[in-house]
Design an enzyme around this catalytic site. Sequence first.
Site, PDB file in Angstrom:
ATOM      1  N   HIS A   1      -1.719   1.357   7.452  1.00 36.63           N
ATOM      2  CA  HIS A   1      -2.152   1.381   6.058  1.00 36.63           C
ATOM      3  C   HIS A   1      -2.101   2.810   5.541  1.00 36.63           C
ATOM      4  O   HIS A   1      -2.410   3.768   6.263  1.00 36.63           O
ATOM      5  CB  HIS A   1      -3.573   0.821   5.953  1.00 36.63           C
TER       6      HIS A   1
ATOM      7  N   CYS B   1       0.824  -1.206   0.000  1.00 39.38           N
ATOM      8  CA  CYS B   1       0.000   0.000   0.000  1.00 39.38           C
ATOM      9  C   CYS B   1       0.860   1.260   0.000  1.00 39.38           C
ATOM     10  O   CYS B   1       0.438   2.305  -0.499  1.00 39.38           O
ATOM     11  CB  CYS B   1      -0.935  -0.005   1.205  1.00 39.38           C
TER      12      CYS B   1
END
EC number: 3.4.22.-
Length: 1014
Positions: free
Chosen positions: A592, A364
């Site tokens: 994230h 990510c």
Amino acid sequence: MNGEGTGIGAPTPALAGFLGKSKDRNASPGNCPWCLAKGQTNALRFYAVNLKETVLLCTNAVCLYPLVSRSLEEVRASLSKGGCKRSISSLPDISDDSCPPKRPREEKLDVLADVSEPCDAEVNDATLPDDTVKTQTFTDQQSAPAETISLDKTEEQPVSIEDIKEQPISHDATEGQPISIDQTEEQPVSILHTEEQPIVLDLIEVKPMSVDHSEEQPICIDNTKERPVSIVHTEEQSIVLDLFEVKPMSIAHTEEKPTSFDHIEEKPMSIAHTEEKPVSLVHTEDQHLSIDQTEEQPISIDPTEEQQPEELPAVSDEDVDLCERKEDCVSSTQDEMEEEVLESSSELVPVHSELFWKNEENMCWLDAMLVMLVHCRTIRGTPCRGIKLSDKLATVPCNDSVVWKLCWRYDKTCAYLQARKKQSEDKVLRVPAGVLVEAERRLSALRLSVFKLLQPTLKCEIGQQETPVFALPLLLRSDKWAQDIFQHTIRWEFKCTCCDFTVNESVEKTLTTLTCIVKDWHPLKANNRTQCNKCEHKNQRRKMVLEKLSSVFALHFVEGLPRKDLTKYGFTFQGFQYSVSTIIQYNKHLQHFVTWVRQSNGFWLELDDLKHPYSPTHKRLPFPSSEFHILFWETDSFKEEHSEVCLPTAPPEVPNAPDEHPPKLSDSVATDTCVISALTVEDTTASSIADTSIGSTTLLDTFEGLTHKDIVTLTLVNSESPKNEPRPMRPGFVSAPRHCPFEASNLLSGIPKTGSRLSTPPIPQKSSLVHKPEVAAAAVSKTHLQPTSLFQRHPSFQSTPIRPPPPLPPAPKPKPSLQYDKHEDLPVKPADMFGGFKTKKLANSQPKQISLPGGLNPSVKKTAGQEPISTTEALRLKLMKKLKAKKKKLAKLNQLLGNGGESVAKPDSTALSSPYSVTSSTTTYDSFDDQFLADLLSPATTVSNLSPDSTGLLEMLNNGQNGEQQNPAVATLAPEATLTCSSSTISPLDEYMQSGMCHTALENADFNSLDIFF
């Protein structure tokens, strides 16, 4: 190593041997003893390490032989002794399932090794395991007419293939020829090794191939044009053989420097073919006879490949090699296959508006960075070699810039997907499923190429957590064009308050990190807390000063930002307006990264690879400001800044302090609406502090919660205000021009009617009635309406007047105020106990004093000859008069009691209707009266129930008022004794108050309302 294909579609050798000498020639590979001890049967195979050394390994990928606990001698002793002749076996029928999966580009070649000297003894097949691949054997004694290859070898000579004359090399093993080679596994040709280091073959171009022998360069493969193409037919399969010629191949050393075959000193191998005989291959089913190798992919050998996990996924043919900045070499065969796949996929799937990367392998951090780059407006608007990404001329990528080429490839993929969109019956855009898969594959190839570019410097691995804070500067460092877009120069200013250590240095960066920023942080006032490097004292302030900015300004905040309103972080620098355009969010809980891109309409586009392929838009950012990880400012012109919509992260800022330049209203704006807005913006807190007058609603609040020992004092306070000094305006007011032509009737008509009234608690603060300027009164007099009657029309002006701050001088007009000595918060009373004090006539209530815009405030003068006194003023004055009269009458009663010498029985005050049931005592200006009234009104011996609800004093005042209706000079004290007092005993002030009370029409009706409580 075996198990890997060459990509040409032909079967590969079953095993790899060695090219050097073997001391133990009689040792047969046989089965793995370590696997046999466990009850498994796995064959052993030889793998070449270099030209002179080989290694014997087990074919089982899990087995660690010979790296086991047993010694090598014991393992070799356990091997079965057989013939001297080695066998290279292969199965006659190979199924597709036994072949390992093909990889298009990254194919690793194994080494095909032969025995240095053959022997006469045959190897017994019984010694080999059942799953061992059978092959024919090489021998120099065998001879087959016109189809044998003799190997003239000695122990001292290196392995070489002599001139092959009048014999074709055939891969067809169906006829059982002992000399033919049947390639059953996907093994590449071979890798040559020198004594010092292995030689890696690098296939450069794919062309028709033939091999010629040269004495000067025995290893060099020369091109010839006389090699025909032959077709070999068998009973089961018909194969077309495509022979490609290969240009002189280079040898890639371990230092990754290509060399030629001329650099090999010993020249151990020479390959010679006759020009008369063709070379034929037999192609098995579902295998392609095409060599697809690009220039950039070197091929190496890894002896332990079967035991090592694959670190990087296979790179497809469409992979963009950004590291070397070269174009892809895609064969026409693959293009045709791709077209067939896309045409065969008839299923239509919906496609979303935004195309971005899907989360894979915990990448990510890379997805968020790539999304930011491809959506950056500045990158798309900045030309590279005079070509912008938005231009039609951008048909060829700019190889000088990695970022530009990345965006170009992304746009090309989006255009590829856009061109194949079809609108279905439900008006939803759809594309063939194969097209969508192909687009995602191209994006994955782009991401992988960037990952490979960052891997040497970032030291990143697949599946490992990284951050764009480190990846972005490294990527921009490899791209001078993109680095200039993000480059900025700042100066750090620091001075320690303890040791006076100072720092003043300028640095150039593409991404600056800030920690421990202050609450009022701003890019132009960028202060943060840090530690002194000399004395190590903490909480020292360091300032970041901007010296030079490019089109994009990026900052990294470790703890996030203190405020969520991003409009407060916009700034102007050197004539350019900078505003936040992109945010990279970091969720610490999920670890994230998510990219948020601001669109032209002010909404935020969320590009989260975990939510792929959905990309929702948000009016406001749904995450806290502490997750603002990286912010990107981009330049906007002043015209665009004024025309664009404000950022929807927070409402517009309302100033809470007066600005240096107050806003100016034009004549067209000065309407009734703006005047009413200015009048209604009143500070309720300030009004409650300044208001101490006694109103009808504050009367009972005054006596609430008072104990028997509380002293209530009524005093007269004279306050005066200069007539020429206007009332100061509040900061929240917007003053209208003095020449605003509005009428009082229009002013009141725009005010909404409401029955709410403000109840202000009494506080021990002096209040005064402010006289407004004469000019303001004259301006209002044009309406031919008196100010008092004007504001009495609406109930919003019937509450107690709002007073200015105390520093104003007192006015000459006397105004009584209620003051108590004990400053305590009174308990809250039930509202249903005070219904009788509400005014019955709305029009006669006390008007609310307001301040008109521009100082247009009427002058209210309360005299006997003017308008009648309002209810609140009349009630206050009436109470004053009655209390003074009761004081004098009680004094007379005291004298009578003292002269008589007899004690009078004190009445019981348990009944609420008793005039002696009061919550507090009144006092005059001497201590004797205070003590007397305390003993009289608060009898300690007979009182059994004293409640704050006892309002006997007010009842007594009301009874005195009823008696005054017939004779104003006579008042009733109590049921026990009634004394008369001549009017001469009343002071002139009382007479003045009485004369003013004669003009009120509410004298009887309002005071009779007090009977509800009695």
